[in-house]
Motif scaffolding. Sequence first.
Motif, PDB file in Angstrom:
ATOM      1  N   ARG A  59      -5.687   8.994  14.002  1.00 32.04           N
ATOM      2  CA  ARG A  59      -6.042   7.889  13.110  1.00 32.04           C
ATOM      3  C   ARG A  59      -6.740   6.779  13.905  1.00 32.04           C
ATOM      4  O   ARG A  59      -7.747   6.232  13.468  1.00 32.04           O
ATOM      5  CB  ARG A  59      -4.776   7.374  12.415  1.00 32.04           C
ATOM      6  N   HIS A 106       1.946   6.932   6.279  1.00 30.25           N
ATOM      7  CA  HIS A 106       0.799   7.643   5.720  1.00 30.25           C
ATOM      8  C   HIS A 106       1.252   9.006   5.210  1.00 30.25           C
ATOM      9  O   HIS A 106       2.273   9.542   5.649  1.00 30.25           O
ATOM     10  CB  HIS A 106      -0.292   7.803   6.782  1.00 30.25           C
ATOM     11  N   ARG A 107       0.481   9.570   4.288  1.00 31.79           N
ATOM     12  CA  ARG A 107       0.863  10.826   3.638  1.00 31.79           C
ATOM     13  C   ARG A 107       1.113  11.946   4.647  1.00 31.79           C
ATOM     14  O   ARG A 107       2.106  12.667   4.549  1.00 31.79           O
ATOM     15  CB  ARG A 107      -0.225  11.244   2.632  1.00 31.79           C
ATOM     16  N   ASP A 108       0.223  12.110   5.627  1.00 31.12           N
ATOM     17  CA  ASP A 108       0.398  13.204   6.587  1.00 31.12           C
ATOM     18  C   ASP A 108       1.704  13.046   7.371  1.00 31.12           C
ATOM     19  O   ASP A 108       2.430  14.016   7.579  1.00 31.12           O
ATOM     20  CB  ASP A 108      -0.806  13.333   7.518  1.00 31.12           C
ATOM     21  N   GLU A 109       2.021  11.821   7.755  1.00 28.50           N
ATOM     22  CA  GLU A 109       3.262  11.561   8.495  1.00 28.50           C
ATOM     23  C   GLU A 109       4.479  11.839   7.611  1.00 28.50           C
ATOM     24  O   GLU A 109       5.439  12.485   8.051  1.00 28.50           O
ATOM     25  CB  GLU A 109       3.319  10.105   8.956  1.00 28.50           C
ATOM     26  N   LEU A 126       2.523   5.923  -2.593  1.00 23.08           N
ATOM     27  CA  LEU A 126       2.897   7.109  -1.826  1.00 23.08           C
ATOM     28  C   LEU A 126       4.386   7.399  -2.002  1.00 23.08           C
ATOM     29  O   LEU A 126       4.781   8.548  -2.235  1.00 23.08           O
ATOM     30  CB  LEU A 126       2.578   6.917  -0.336  1.00 23.08           C
ATOM     31  N   ARG A 164       0.830  -1.219   0.000  1.00 23.10           N
ATOM     32  CA  ARG A 164       0.000   0.000   0.000  1.00 23.10           C
ATOM     33  C   ARG A 164       0.858   1.262   0.000  1.00 23.10           C
ATOM     34  O   ARG A 164       0.415   2.306  -0.479  1.00 23.10           O
ATOM     35  CB  ARG A 164      -0.928   0.014   1.221  1.00 23.10           C
ATOM     36  N   GLU A 165       2.062   1.195   0.559  1.00 22.49           N
ATOM     37  CA  GLU A 165       2.939   2.371   0.640  1.00 22.49           C
ATOM     38  C   GLU A 165       3.574   2.764  -0.700  1.00 22.49           C
ATOM     39  O   GLU A 165       3.937   3.917  -0.889  1.00 22.49           O
ATOM     40  CB  GLU A 165       4.101   2.117   1.600  1.00 22.49           C
ATOM     41  N   GLU A 193      -1.038   9.557  14.705  1.00 24.22           N
ATOM     42  CA  GLU A 193      -1.415   8.174  14.997  1.00 24.22           C
ATOM     43  C   GLU A 193      -2.621   8.114  15.926  1.00 24.22           C
ATOM     44  O   GLU A 193      -3.537   7.323  15.723  1.00 24.22           O
ATOM     45  CB  GLU A 193      -0.244   7.401  15.611  1.00 24.22           C
ATOM     46  N   GLU A 232       3.062   1.126   8.606  1.00 25.51           N
ATOM     47  CA  GLU A 232       2.705   1.762   7.341  1.00 25.51           C
ATOM     48  C   GLU A 232       2.847   3.280   7.437  1.00 25.51           C
ATOM     49  O   GLU A 232       2.376   3.911   8.377  1.00 25.51           O
ATOM     50  CB  GLU A 232       1.271   1.400   6.960  1.00 25.51           C
TER      51      GLU A 232
END
Length: 184
Positions: free
Chosen positions: A178, A139-142, A59, A55-56, A175, A137
Amino acid sequence: VPEPPGAPQPTRPIPERLPDIALPTLDGARHHLSDWKGRTLLINFWATWCEPCRREIPLLERLRRERSKAGLEVIGVAIDTPEEVRPYAARNGMDYPVLIGEQGGQPAAEAFGMETVLPFSVFADRAGHIVALKVGELHRDEADYILDRVQEVDAGGVSLKVAQAQIAQGVDRMEAARRARGAD
């Protein structure tokens, strides 16, 4: 970078600087992390069989395209066999360097203080200092938050220690939000 309760944590001290690991690329040529000296690095440890890892990838490709002019290089370290990684990378159009860690992947992960818990990403400034290590995983924001802090370190606008503290707090907040939303 602290993770949610129960998330895997580094089992050894995280080094201050990038270890100069060397692994083969998809074409078999051996590369050292130092080959990318002077670039901001996002080193992502992954495997073809790992769903969060897969999934990454989109990104990571977007981050590389969007931030390459700012000096970012994304490097994938596949903890997998060449027979699995080569067709997977071709099928998915992976456009960033991929190192294959079939033999050396576990020692490479250990050099960053980690057992092979996938995925995990290492962020380093242009001088080779490890600014952040994100387990799980990405994420875009991180990613944006961490890379913006690394860019501030590279520009001399903030010290490494301050950036590391900001990242730890910022990623913790993301996190927690989320988890509160029930999202992964």
